[in-house]
Design a protein around this motif. Structure first.
Motif, mmCIF file in Angstrom:
data_model
loop_
_atom_site.group_PDB
_atom_site.id
_atom_site.type_symbol
_atom_site.label_atom_id
_atom_site.label_comp_id
_atom_site.label_asym_id
_atom_site.label_seq_id
_atom_site.Cartn_x
_atom_site.Cartn_y
_atom_site.Cartn_z
ATOM 1 N N ILE A 142 -6.909 -0.582 3.558
ATOM 2 C CA ILE A 142 -5.643 -0.932 2.874
ATOM 3 C C ILE A 142 -4.548 -1.248 3.751
ATOM 4 O O ILE A 142 -3.862 -2.189 3.764
ATOM 5 C CB ILE A 142 -5.206 0.137 1.995
ATOM 6 C CG1 ILE A 142 -5.977 0.744 0.690
ATOM 7 C CG2 ILE A 142 -3.429 0.093 1.407
ATOM 8 C CD1 ILE A 142 -5.661 1.697 -0.088
ATOM 9 N N LEU A 163 3.430 5.328 -3.463
ATOM 10 C CA LEU A 163 2.108 4.868 -3.385
ATOM 11 C C LEU A 163 1.426 4.197 -4.773
ATOM 12 O O LEU A 163 1.667 5.051 -6.021
ATOM 13 C CB LEU A 163 0.994 5.688 -2.819
ATOM 14 C CG LEU A 163 1.355 6.222 -1.578
ATOM 15 C CD1 LEU A 163 1.660 7.476 -1.543
ATOM 16 C CD2 LEU A 163 0.174 6.004 -0.400
ATOM 17 N N GLY A 166 0.771 -1.213 0.116
ATOM 18 C CA GLY A 166 0.158 -0.135 -0.055
ATOM 19 C C GLY A 166 0.817 1.230 -0.070
ATOM 20 O O GLY A 166 0.378 2.416 -0.533
ATOM 21 N N LEU A 172 -8.469 4.070 3.173
ATOM 22 C CA LEU A 172 -7.160 3.762 3.564
ATOM 23 C C LEU A 172 -6.968 2.811 4.725
ATOM 24 O O LEU A 172 -5.953 2.223 4.796
ATOM 25 C CB LEU A 172 -6.427 5.169 4.043
ATOM 26 C CG LEU A 172 -6.297 6.277 2.763
ATOM 27 C CD1 LEU A 172 -5.903 7.544 3.628
ATOM 28 C CD2 LEU A 172 -5.330 5.847 1.878
ATOM 29 N N SER A 203 -4.342 5.403 -5.406
ATOM 30 C CA SER A 203 -4.719 5.675 -4.177
ATOM 31 C C SER A 203 -4.504 7.428 -4.161
ATOM 32 O O SER A 203 -4.824 8.055 -3.085
ATOM 33 C CB SER A 203 -3.529 5.575 -3.025
ATOM 34 O OG SER A 203 -3.544 3.986 -2.640
ATOM 35 N N LEU A 231 -7.411 9.207 -2.860
ATOM 36 C CA LEU A 231 -7.728 8.787 -1.317
ATOM 37 C C LEU A 231 -6.891 9.833 -0.212
ATOM 38 O O LEU A 231 -7.182 9.959 0.825
ATOM 39 C CB LEU A 231 -7.430 7.453 -0.930
ATOM 40 C CG LEU A 231 -7.785 6.304 -1.662
ATOM 41 C CD1 LEU A 231 -7.369 4.943 -1.253
ATOM 42 C CD2 LEU A 231 -9.563 6.590 -1.621
#
Length: 401
Positions: free
Chosen positions: A220, A95, A43, A217, A99, A102
């Motif tokens: 993850i 990342l 992640g 998140l 993502s 996010l």
């Protein structure tokens, strides 16, 4: 209420499996697909510029996959078409591109000057014309590094003696108005506009609500950790305290987090419902000080019974284990610590000090020597040298020899 009881050993093996240590390393050459899949599994991968052994972002993949081509990471991280992006997640991090939406809540916090980001917003207010000039320069001329921005004076900026230009581009990076276009061989970041650097599909992706982004998140994070306390979960992406307990409760309610108890853990634990539960883990790996498995020291001590601290900023005479110390993962235990340094000119990986944990076995120095030799070859070094410092040095020197 907790509905499952686990031993500390079961919890540790669950965590190791989630982090990729229960899977054998590839027997053939590592592929780009395997590397990207690993980073997606984790992640996030922390970035750090310290290059005593190797910059940290190269090491988590080496620990799990073995001797992969380091330029492969550079390609997936900073080539023109790449599946990763940079942002402040755990710390400065790489990342998966998916993502990016996010973290828009964090970018908004930086614009608004919330909490940690007060200095960013203040610099923006006090230097509004200058910051806009920096942004317009990059908009007009294309991606640039701070040193290429021929405006401002060196050493008079808002953070750590940064120039105004450096402070401006870093602030714009944190607010999401700039992103990393690439990095140069000196590790210098080159800044570009997101709409010019990131894929159109990512830039135009809907921005989730703050709550929905936090839910995603945390999902993850638990998938990457397997099992975790609330503190562990919050630390993984450095989530804010405000609203955190509510988000956890919501994820428990929808089944994304399963409350469990772990023998010896004081705090409530949560299990990933899809977590694997191996009976045995046969890992063998040297870990970066900033590896996802051990970066939260409280969790490291709880999981492995090892108190581990990085001592880079500790005066030499006060260090316990050395300057840049890598723990050695053997099976499902941390059995040793080695203070490493790459002497690139001499082509030697130097073990400046080596220390065993009380539960290390006679096999530990042999297995550690294997990993040191593998690392030396991966780094392009021809040999390993063990200095006579630490209670493991004699046995390790014999194993290396």
């Amino acid at each position: 209420m907790p509905n499952d009881k686990l031993t500390a050993g079961e919890a540790r093996r669950i965590a190791l499996a989630a982090q990729g240590f229960a899977t054998p390393r590839p027997t053939g050459p590592v592929t780009k697909r395997q590397l990207v899949k690993l980073i997606e599994r984790l992640g996030v991968v922390q970035i750090d510029s310290v290059n005593v052994v190797s910059r940290t972002h190269y090491l988590p993949a080496f620990s799990r996959l073995g001797a992969y081509p380091r330029e492969m990471l550079e390609e997936v991280a900073w080539a023109k078409k790449r599946p990763l992006f940079e942002y402040w997640a755990h710390e400065a991090s790489l990342l998966p591109l998916t993502s990016q939406p996010l973290f828009r809540w964090r970018m908004q916090d930086a614009r608004d000057g919330v909490g940690l980001w007060k200095g960013v917003a203040r610099f923006r207010r006090e230097n509004a014309d200058f910051v806009e000039k920096v942004l317009e320069t990059i908009r007009t001329r294309g991606p640039m590094s701070a040193s290429e921005l021929e405006i401002g004076q060196k050493g008079v900026g808002g953070w750590w003696g940064w120039s105004h230009a450096k402070s401006a581009v870093e602030g714009l990076f944190w607010t999401g108005e700039l992103t990393t276009a690439t990095r140069r061989g000196t590790f210098e970041r080159v800044y570009g506009l997101p709409e010019k650097v990131l894929p159109r599909a990512i830039v135009e992706a809907p921005t989730p609500s703050r709550e929905d982004a936090h839910h995603a998140l945390l999902r993850i994070a638990i998938a990457a950790m397997g099992i975790a306390t609330g503190k562990d979960l919050r630390d993984y992406f450095r989530m804010p305290v405000e609203g955190f307990k509510d988000r956890v409760a919501e994820l428990v309610e929808d089944g994304s987090l399963v409350p469990v108890t772990v023998k010896g853990w004081r705090d409530q634990a949560y299990l990933d419902p899809a977590a694997k539960r191996p009976r045995r883990v046969a890992a063998q790996a040297l870990l970066s000080p900033f590896d996802n498995l051990i970066w939260f020291r409280e969790r490291t001590e709880r999981m492995f019974g090892v108190r581990y601290r990085i001592e880079i900023y500790t005066p030499a005479e006060e260090r316990t284990h050395g300057y840049y110390v890598l723990p050695f993962l053997e099976g499902d235990a941390l059995t040793a610590k080695v203070d490493l340094k790459s002497d690139r000119k001499a082509g030697v990986l130097i073990v400046q000090a080596s220390h065993a944990e009380p539960w290390a076995s006679d096999a530990t120095p042999v297995r550690l020597a294997q990993e040191l030799k593998l690392m030396a070859g991966w780094l392009g070094l021809s040999s390993v040298r063990v200095e006579k410092k630490g209670d493991l040095s004699a046995a390790l020197s014999a194993a290396v020899g």
